[in-house]
Design a protein around this motif. Structure first.
Motif, mmCIF file in Angstrom:
data_model
loop_
_atom_site.group_PDB
_atom_site.id
_atom_site.type_symbol
_atom_site.label_atom_id
_atom_site.label_comp_id
_atom_site.label_asym_id
_atom_site.label_seq_id
_atom_site.Cartn_x
_atom_site.Cartn_y
_atom_site.Cartn_z
ATOM 1 N N GLY A 86 10.532 -9.161 -16.697
ATOM 2 C CA GLY A 86 9.652 -10.222 -16.230
ATOM 3 C C GLY A 86 9.945 -10.680 -14.818
ATOM 4 O O GLY A 86 9.164 -11.406 -14.227
ATOM 5 N N SER A 87 11.096 -10.264 -14.257
ATOM 6 C CA SER A 87 11.473 -10.874 -12.989
ATOM 7 C C SER A 87 11.125 -10.006 -11.779
ATOM 8 O O SER A 87 11.391 -10.385 -10.654
ATOM 9 N N ARG A 91 3.237 -5.280 -9.529
ATOM 10 C CA ARG A 91 2.398 -4.547 -8.578
ATOM 11 C C ARG A 91 3.107 -4.275 -7.252
ATOM 12 O O ARG A 91 2.470 -3.863 -6.293
ATOM 13 N N PHE A 129 10.733 3.710 -3.520
ATOM 14 C CA PHE A 129 9.286 3.503 -3.510
ATOM 15 C C PHE A 129 8.676 3.579 -4.901
ATOM 16 O O PHE A 129 7.502 3.815 -5.066
ATOM 17 N N TYR A 131 7.612 1.891 -8.645
ATOM 18 C CA TYR A 131 7.202 0.596 -9.195
ATOM 19 C C TYR A 131 8.143 0.233 -10.342
ATOM 20 O O TYR A 131 8.722 1.117 -10.970
ATOM 21 N N SER B 18 4.478 12.166 -8.700
ATOM 22 C CA SER B 18 5.931 12.189 -8.587
ATOM 23 C C SER B 18 6.532 10.858 -9.021
ATOM 24 O O SER B 18 6.005 9.786 -8.733
ATOM 25 N N ASN B 19 7.647 10.956 -9.749
ATOM 26 C CA ASN B 19 8.341 9.757 -10.190
ATOM 27 C C ASN B 19 9.195 9.170 -9.084
ATOM 28 O O ASN B 19 9.670 8.046 -9.184
ATOM 29 N N ALA B 27 3.544 6.221 -2.788
ATOM 30 C CA ALA B 27 3.555 5.370 -3.971
ATOM 31 C C ALA B 27 2.160 4.812 -4.237
ATOM 32 O O ALA B 27 1.676 4.793 -5.363
ATOM 33 N N ARG B 28 1.504 4.379 -3.165
ATOM 34 C CA ARG B 28 0.169 3.794 -3.315
ATOM 35 C C ARG B 28 -0.823 4.863 -3.759
ATOM 36 O O ARG B 28 -1.632 4.626 -4.649
ATOM 37 N N ARG B 31 -0.482 5.653 -7.421
ATOM 38 C CA ARG B 31 -1.048 4.638 -8.275
ATOM 39 C C ARG B 31 -2.567 4.757 -8.346
ATOM 40 O O ARG B 31 -3.177 4.652 -9.404
ATOM 41 N N TYR B 199 8.926 -13.567 -11.968
ATOM 42 C CA TYR B 199 8.855 -12.924 -10.658
ATOM 43 C C TYR B 199 8.281 -13.843 -9.579
ATOM 44 O O TYR B 199 8.607 -13.690 -8.411
ATOM 45 N N PRO B 220 -2.760 -10.414 -5.974
ATOM 46 C CA PRO B 220 -2.826 -9.049 -6.510
ATOM 47 C C PRO B 220 -2.963 -9.020 -8.031
ATOM 48 O O PRO B 220 -3.519 -8.077 -8.581
ATOM 49 N N MET B 221 -2.463 -10.063 -8.700
ATOM 50 C CA MET B 221 -2.578 -10.085 -10.153
ATOM 51 C C MET B 221 -3.976 -10.508 -10.585
ATOM 52 O O MET B 221 -4.379 -10.262 -11.719
ATOM 53 N N SER B 224 -7.889 -7.594 -9.894
ATOM 54 C CA SER B 224 -8.572 -6.633 -10.749
ATOM 55 C C SER B 224 -9.579 -7.314 -11.670
ATOM 56 O O SER B 224 -10.687 -6.820 -11.836
ATOM 57 N N LEU B 301 -8.487 -1.314 -14.812
ATOM 58 C CA LEU B 301 -7.792 -2.298 -13.983
ATOM 59 C C LEU B 301 -7.192 -3.463 -14.752
ATOM 60 O O LEU B 301 -6.401 -4.207 -14.201
ATOM 61 N N ASP B 302 -7.582 -3.637 -16.000
ATOM 62 C CA ASP B 302 -7.095 -4.793 -16.742
ATOM 63 C C ASP B 302 -5.578 -4.852 -16.669
ATOM 64 O O ASP B 302 -4.894 -3.934 -17.109
ATOM 65 N N PRO B 303 -5.032 -5.936 -16.100
ATOM 66 C CA PRO B 303 -3.580 -5.997 -15.923
ATOM 67 C C PRO B 303 -2.824 -5.977 -17.249
ATOM 68 O O PRO B 303 -1.671 -5.572 -17.292
ATOM 69 N N ASP B 307 0.768 -0.359 -17.936
ATOM 70 C CA ASP B 307 2.136 -0.638 -17.479
ATOM 71 C C ASP B 307 2.575 -2.063 -17.763
ATOM 72 O O ASP B 307 3.342 -2.668 -17.110
#
Lengths: 254, 307
Positions: A86-87, A91, A129, A131, B18-19, B27-28, B31, B199, B220-221, B224, B301-303, B307
């Protein structure tokens, strides 16, 4: 380094901290132990300014804190949260999470700092880089620690940093924390309900119940179980594992 | 030949999935790629996307692909039925309906685009500010939102247009003014669910300002949800624009706006059905396209979805 005197805090009508006092020397490590709801996390949240309704004296590094925290305070004191899931912002990449504080405090040289702090917490550059959802719980907690370290603080407040991790990862993270304290000369206040964890990391310990510190002890006293207050003994017994007879003998101390 | 392309796409795919991305850019991209593959699995959403892309292409290519001049009247060819020369027939002034449809696409796109880029950011900003600060800021902003929500959209738009004078620009302005409150509501609700999360607290402890928190962490949250809602609302915006056009308060003749075209054809509806029906169908298809796309985007897009 840290001195708290007669700290009282309220959540609305609830009086959650009652005359809490504690003292941590520079490079010391202080453990706050207690059951859920005993107010131990609230002590940390009050110090960082996340709890607004409080009274008392908090002195960090010789400076008394008012009700507003400034940027300089956050460069001195950082916190690691309990839940590594959670921390971290879901995104933001690890890179963004770590470089934002550098930008906020205009420290410059962000790339080098990010690489250095990742190295300090034992993550290689391939994580940079990703997530958060691409990391395991232990790796995320390392990122949280890295985020706290990147501002090069003197004090780390640890809010149950290992309770959400499984046992083998717990040991890794605890060893990392001990090593960081030694290498960087950090001062810790650690909150936990796990007596073994606290005994491993901390020199001095205070046991909290219902918002009050009921007993103070040293790590060796805790390890031997020579605690005096009945609540402390109860907590010590509870840490020994589940036992019906022991649980039945418990009472609610107020 | 086949194997070569496969290897190529394999290399690109590996780079995307790629992980251990090597840069912010990768990275972008990774996604985005993930969201895109999820969207392509949804057949209906792809149909919707196809319709929207077709609308955009038609707008761009209008001068090239339209067979006739959309506004030049030719009274010798009044209300001709669909034929090889005029696929969708001609209207009461002898203008080719297909050409008018093609040129009308740009007005539809303009309405949708302008409303989306004005109403959505305003709603997002008001909602996140209200949700983040709470207290009296929240009370004031949300009561204003409530007032706008309480008006029926078309009536409020009508009032604005009649005050400002008819015309497409004013119609867009009126629709934008009535479209933002739902976005503010959604953004506020999302903000309230995330503002107490660890966060956000962590970022605050890092010294990030309220402004930085709202723009960099909370928005950003919320984006979407708002994007999905905007896409779903686009059908409604097209209909309101068409409705204003139908009432003569939107696009003015001889602009080939679809709603106005429906309106012009209504006197011949029984004998010469195509004059009204064809633009009506165009409105229907485009609205459906936006709705299908919106549904698909919601799944992607639903947050709370992934993930």
């Amino acid at each position: 380094m840290i001195e708290i005197k007669n700290l009282n805090a309220w959540f609305g009508e609830n009086h959650v901290l009652k005359d809490v006092s504690l003292k941590v020397p520079a490079n010391g490590s202080f453990g706050l132990v207690g059951e859920s709801g005993s107010g131990k996390s609230t002590v940390l949240r009050t110090m960082t300014g996340l709890v607004e309704d409080w009274e008392g004296n908090i002195v960090v590094g010789g400076q008394e804190l008012g009700h507003k925290r400034n940027k300089d305070f956050y460069r001195q004191v950082q916190m690691v949260f309990q839940d590594p899931f959670g921390s971290l912002h879901p995104r933001h990449t690890i890179d963004r999470i770590l470089s934002e504080p550098v930008a906020v405090h205009k420290l410059g040289n962000s790339d080098a700092r990010v690489i250095k702090v990742l190295e300090q917490v034992g993550l290689d550059n391939s994580f940079r880089f990703r997530y958060p959802h691409q990391l395991s719980g232990g790796q995320r907690q390392r990122v949280s620690i890295a985020r706290a370290l990147i501002l090069e603080p003197r004090v780390l407040l640890l809010d149950e940093p290992t309770s959400a991790l499984d046992v083998s990862i717990q040991a890794e993270v605890l060893n990392l924390l001990s090593a960081l304290r030694r290498d960087l000369g950090l001062t810790y206040i650690m909150v936990s309900h796990d007596l073994a964890v606290v005994a491993h990391v901390c020199d001095d310990i205070a046991i909290m119940n219902h918002g009050r510190i009921v007993e103070r002890a040293t790590a060796s006293q805790l390890a031997q179980g020579s605690l005096e207050h009945p609540y402390s003994q109860q907590l010590y017994k509870a840490a020994g594992g589940y036992d019906r007879a022991v649980i039945d003998s418990f009472v609610d101390w107020d | 030949m086949q194997t070569v392309t496969n290897q190529n796409s394999g290399g690109l795919r590996q780079w995307l999935t790629s992980n251990t991305p090597q840069s912010r850019f990768q990275a972008r991209c990774g996604r985005t790629w993930l969201a895109w593959t999820k969207l392509t699995e949804n057949r209906l959403a792809m149909i919707g996307l196809g319709i929207v892309v077709a609308l955009i292409l038609i707008t761009i290519l209008a001068p090239v692909i339209s067979p006739y001049n959309p506004i030049a009247a030719d009274l010798t060819k009044r209300i001709l039925p669909p034929s090889a020369a005029h696929w969708f027939g001609t209207d009461q002034l002898g203008r080719d309906i297909l050409s008018r449809l093609i040129y009308g696409a740009q007005y539809t796109l303009m309405v949708v685009g302008l409303v989306a880029i004005t109403a959505a950011p305003v709603g997002l900003l008001i909602g996140t500010i209200a949700g983040y600060f709470g207290g009296w800021v929240d009370a004031v902003l949300m009561r204003i939102t409530d007032i706008f929500l309480a008006f029926p959209k078309l009536i409020l738009a009508l009032a604005f247009v009649s005050a400002l004078g008819p015309g497409l620009e004013n119609a867009v302005f009126a629709i934008a003014l009535t479209a933002w409150p739902p976005y503010a509501r959604i953004a506020r609700a999302e903000t309230i669910t995330v503002r107490r999360s660890d966060y956000i607290d962590a970022a605050r402890l890092q010294g990030v300002s309220s402004r930085g928190l709202i723009l960099g962490h909370i928005m950003p949250m919320c984006i979407s949800s708002v994007v999905v809602r905007v896409t779903l609302d686009m059908a409604g915006m097209i209909l309101i624009a068409a409705g204003l056009g139908f009432l003569g308060l939107g696009a003015q003749p001889p602009m080939p706006e679809w709603g106005a075209m429906v309106s012009e054809g209504r006197q011949f509806l029984l004998q010469q059905w195509w004059v009204s029906t064809v633009p009506g169908l165009a409105i229907f298809v485009v609205s459906l396209g936006f709705n299908l796309l919106g549904d698909g985007l919601r799944d992607v897009l639903d947050p709370r979805g992934g993930d």
